[in-house]
Design an enzyme around this catalytic site. Sequence first.
Site: not given
Ligand SMILES: *Cc1c(COP(=O)(O)O)cnc(C)c1O
Length: 398
Positions: A74, A181, A201, A203, A242, A328
Amino acid sequence: MQERIYMDNNATTPCDPRVLEEMLPYFTQKFGNAASRSHTFGWEAEDAVDKARERIAAALGVLPKEIVFTSGATESDNLAIKGIFEAYASKGDHIITVKTEHKAVLDTCKALQKRGATVTYLNVDREGLIDLNELREAITDKTVLVAVMWANNETGVLQPMREIAAICEEKGVLLFSDATQAVGKIEVKPKEVGVHLLAFSGHKIYGPKGVGGLYVSSAQPRVKLSAQIHGGGHERGMRSGTLNVPGIVGLGAALQIATKEMEAEAGRVATLRDQLESGLLTIEEAFVNGSRTHRLPNVSNISFRCVEGEKLMATFNQKLAVSSGSACTSASLDPSHVLTAMGLSDEMAHSSIRFSLGRFNTAEDVNRAIELVKTGVEKLRKISPVWEMWKEGLLNDF
Ligand SMILES: *Cc1c(COP(=O)(O)O)cnc(C)c1O
């Protein structure tokens, strides 16, 4: 109780134990600030960050100095889009993106519209793919950025990044891709493809939450980026604060593992996905949403006519975790903007379920998921007057 099945890996993934193990020392013994230059505590942390940066750069086929660490995709999306909009204000104020982008991209563009940006939102076809001619025609001499996601989070649909990059190259426009993704699941080589900025990202790839990155091309072209968080000048001035050393170590380890295991894992997961799909498509009036050829290996988005996704999930009784095509927002349930942009009716969008498989899913999970869905759909249709009417031909196609 049988164990719960997790098939919502596009929402988040568990941290791989191998990743966690690499991170742990950086919370306790090796806790230094990577910006501390005068003692070994700082050096240890800096070395760990350098190593993670090198691993990530190697996986993406870019230079280590082209990676900016952030708090997640994000933030990377915000930094790329706002950063380009501000840095190239003298060139123009026009941004091109796509209706099916993640909210982190769409809402950032909307925020910039309030600051004077002109934004073109490209359409997609029934398969979820953009029209390259529409893109070409949308580019003007005021266009500062084209933002197209590599892979869609809801459908797994892959945009033709090479063709898109060729058009941007020809027109001399910067190209940003939210590849959150795609990274770690399929080969993503921004420099080779011609993508100038790229978000990812931790996670989503079996790394920790709260850490991500942005690739920013440093040469041919050298991308200028206006910082969005100001402070100590970390990350070559592009993102102060940091550094999250354990998180960055985890991101590096996660991407290295995913890259090493990619070929085998993509094949294994695609086989499971295909089993799931063939099982679920034996259900009457079930449809896969999005291209089945230009798609990530781990995702299947399926609509079950006359069955509300949210209600179907309730029948699983917490035995199966998936996502529905109802987003939602505030108090109401809106149909997914991705599916409606692809031409689905609100009803068919609400009747969709996203199954996103991952590293820890098994064939046994798939079989149990098929059973749960079949039972749930049957149960709901039995008591559905709409389904009854559909069967009797009293409803138009929707
Ligand atoms: C999950 C996702 C995000 C957001 O990632 P975060 O690391 O949770 O902020 C942005 N773009 C896509 C395509 C995602 O699948």
